[in-house]
Design a protein around this motif. Structure first.
Motif, short mmCIF file in Angstrom:
data_model
loop_
_atom_site.label_atom_id
_atom_site.label_comp_id
_atom_site.label_asym_id
_atom_site.label_seq_id
_atom_site.Cartn_x
_atom_site.Cartn_y
_atom_site.Cartn_z
N TYR A 71 -13.47 9.48 1.90
CA TYR A 71 -12.74 9.17 2.47
C TYR A 71 -11.03 9.09 2.23
CZ TYR A 71 -17.09 6.26 3.46
OH TYR A 71 -18.27 5.66 4.04
N SER A 72 -10.14 8.54 3.37
CA SER A 72 -8.83 8.91 3.42
C SER A 72 -8.19 7.67 2.29
CB SER A 72 -8.13 9.86 4.57
OG SER A 72 -6.54 9.70 4.49
N PHE A 73 -7.04 8.05 1.51
CA PHE A 73 -6.31 6.21 1.19
C PHE A 73 -5.53 6.80 1.68
CE2 PHE A 73 -10.16 5.65 -0.40
CZ PHE A 73 -10.39 4.51 -0.36
N GLU A 74 -4.85 7.91 2.04
CA GLU A 74 -2.92 9.07 2.58
C GLU A 74 -1.99 7.57 3.37
OE1 GLU A 74 -3.54 12.79 2.06
OE2 GLU A 74 -5.48 12.21 4.07
N LYS A 75 -3.27 7.15 4.84
CA LYS A 75 -2.56 6.03 4.67
C LYS A 75 -2.91 4.87 5.37
CE LYS A 75 0.80 9.10 6.32
NZ LYS A 75 2.11 9.28 5.61
N ARG A 76 -2.16 3.25 5.18
CA ARG A 76 -3.04 2.20 5.46
C ARG A 76 -3.93 2.02 6.12
NH1 ARG A 76 -1.64 -2.86 2.65
NH2 ARG A 76 -2.35 -4.59 3.73
N PHE B 73 0.55 -0.83 -0.11
CA PHE B 73 -0.05 -0.25 -0.16
C PHE B 73 1.03 1.49 -0.08
CE2 PHE B 73 -2.96 3.88 1.56
CZ PHE B 73 -3.12 3.11 1.50
N LYS B 74 0.57 2.21 -1.06
CA LYS B 74 1.65 3.07 -1.32
C LYS B 74 1.18 4.26 -0.26
CE LYS B 74 3.79 6.11 -4.51
NZ LYS B 74 5.11 6.11 -3.71
N ASP B 75 1.44 4.86 0.81
CA ASP B 75 0.59 6.09 1.48
C ASP B 75 1.52 7.08 0.56
OD1 ASP B 75 0.19 4.19 3.28
OD2 ASP B 75 2.26 4.45 5.25
N ASP C 251 3.45 12.20 -6.81
CA ASP C 251 2.20 12.24 -7.79
C ASP C 251 1.20 11.31 -7.25
OD1 ASP C 251 3.45 13.34 -10.22
OD2 ASP C 251 4.15 10.84 -10.37
N TRP C 252 -0.20 12.01 -7.40
CA TRP C 252 -1.51 11.58 -6.41
C TRP C 252 -1.71 10.09 -6.61
CZ3 TRP C 252 -5.41 15.38 -6.75
CH2 TRP C 252 -4.79 16.79 -6.31
N MET C 253 -2.46 9.37 -6.52
CA MET C 253 -2.82 7.79 -6.68
C MET C 253 -3.77 7.35 -7.73
SD MET C 253 -6.17 6.95 -3.70
CE MET C 253 -7.73 7.72 -4.29
N PRO D 7 -5.47 14.73 -1.91
CA PRO D 7 -4.35 14.40 -2.55
C PRO D 7 -4.81 12.32 -2.88
CG PRO D 7 -4.43 14.73 -0.17
CD PRO D 7 -5.86 15.01 -0.70
N GLN D 8 -5.18 12.18 -2.13
CA GLN D 8 -5.27 10.69 -2.14
C GLN D 8 -6.77 10.25 -1.25
OE1 GLN D 8 -1.89 8.33 -3.03
NE2 GLN D 8 -2.03 6.67 -1.21
N HIS D 9 -7.87 10.57 -1.59
CA HIS D 9 -9.01 10.84 -1.36
C HIS D 9 -10.00 9.84 -1.77
CE1 HIS D 9 -7.25 13.22 1.18
NE2 HIS D 9 -7.57 13.22 2.36
N GLY D 10 -11.53 9.41 -1.06
CA GLY D 10 -12.81 8.80 -2.61
C GLY D 10 -13.83 9.13 -2.02
N ARG D 11 -15.04 9.14 -2.46
CA ARG D 11 -16.29 9.29 -1.67
C ARG D 11 -17.51 8.61 -2.90
NH1 ARG D 11 -15.86 15.91 -1.58
NH2 ARG D 11 -15.67 16.68 -3.37
N ILE D 12 -18.30 8.77 -2.51
CA ILE D 12 -19.55 7.94 -3.00
C ILE D 12 -20.41 8.83 -3.51
CG2 ILE D 12 -20.97 6.09 -3.60
CD1 ILE D 12 -19.06 4.56 -1.96
N PHE D 13 -21.23 9.26 -4.47
CA PHE D 13 -22.63 10.46 -4.84
C PHE D 13 -23.73 9.01 -5.54
CE2 PHE D 13 -18.84 13.45 -5.27
CZ PHE D 13 -19.29 14.84 -4.64
#
Length: 223
Positions: A214-219, A33-35, A41-43, A191-197
């Motif tokens: 939701y943050s995917f910055e850190k595992r 998992f790339k922190d 570069d972003w994810m 920078p490394q996040h996601g959400r649902i609409f």
């Protein structure tokens, strides 16, 4: 609910093939998992191969009866899904329910959106709103396909798109009586996040609901 969740048994019976996904420049994306590191570069987004039975059905979307929306397609006659300027960029992969499995044309659209800007809670970006509204608008005005013989040859995809879906306004619509035009969109933002609409029409109103960011910055913090 206008979308039915994927059955858990479908996920359980088709697990991700962890040992089969190797990226030459990164390694195994399942096990590593790339922190997020500021300034890098972003994810990125990549599909994961799954164990499938029968073996000729490779990915989960096909087993679920979902197919990509690609040229030629009546949904793609009007722009708005992809934009690239000096200050912002967005793009999307789109999917719909396959007629051969669901036995009828369904107006639902599923999207995987990618945004170049940093997202915030309780907000919606220009690109996210544009993609949701464009999906509903294009579905509402989607014309029926003009049929050609199987052996008919086109010079390229652009010519085929224009031939199958002429912009003369004379073709009947695919969904003339639909009133909701539901869209489900997963949006990947910086920078490394996601959400649902979730979006749909309610009379003359456009209803948009969204999840938290939701943050995917850190595992250890990733959902």
């Amino acid at each position: 609910m206008l979308f039915t969740p994927c059955p858990q048994r479908l996920l359980d019976n088709n697990p991700i093939k962890e040992d089969d996904y190797i990226d030459e420049g990164f390694g195994n994306r399942i096990n590593r998992f790339k922190d997020y590191v500021s300034g890098e570069d972003w994810m990125g987004i990549a599909p994961y191969p799954r164990s499938a039975d029968p073996e000729d059905i490779f990915d989960l979307q096909e087993k679920r009866g979902i197919r990509p929306i690609e040229v030629p397609h009546g949904m793609l006659m009007r722009k708005g899904f992809t934009v690239s300027t000096a200050s912002m960029r967005w793009a999307a992969d789109m999917y719909e329910y396959a007629v051969d499995l669901w036995e009828k044309e369904l107006p639902h659209v599923i999207m995987l959106s990618r945004q170049s800007r940093i997202g915030g809670n309780n907000t919606i970006m220009h690109g996210e709103l544009a993609q949701l509204v464009t999906a509903m608008r294009n579905r509402a005005f989607e014309p029926e396909e003009k049929r050609f013989d199987d052996d008919h040859e086109f010079e390229d995809y652009e010519e085929e798109q224009k031939a199958r879906f002429p912009e003369d306004g004379n073709s009947p619509y695919v969904f003339p009586f639909e009133q909701r035009f539901p869209v489900l969109m997963v949006s990947v933002v910086g920078p490394q996040h996601g959400r649902i609409f979730f979006a749909c029409m309610d009379g003359r109103d456009v209803v948009i609901r969204q999840s938290q960011l939701y943050s995917f910055e850190k595992r250890e913090a990733a959902p």
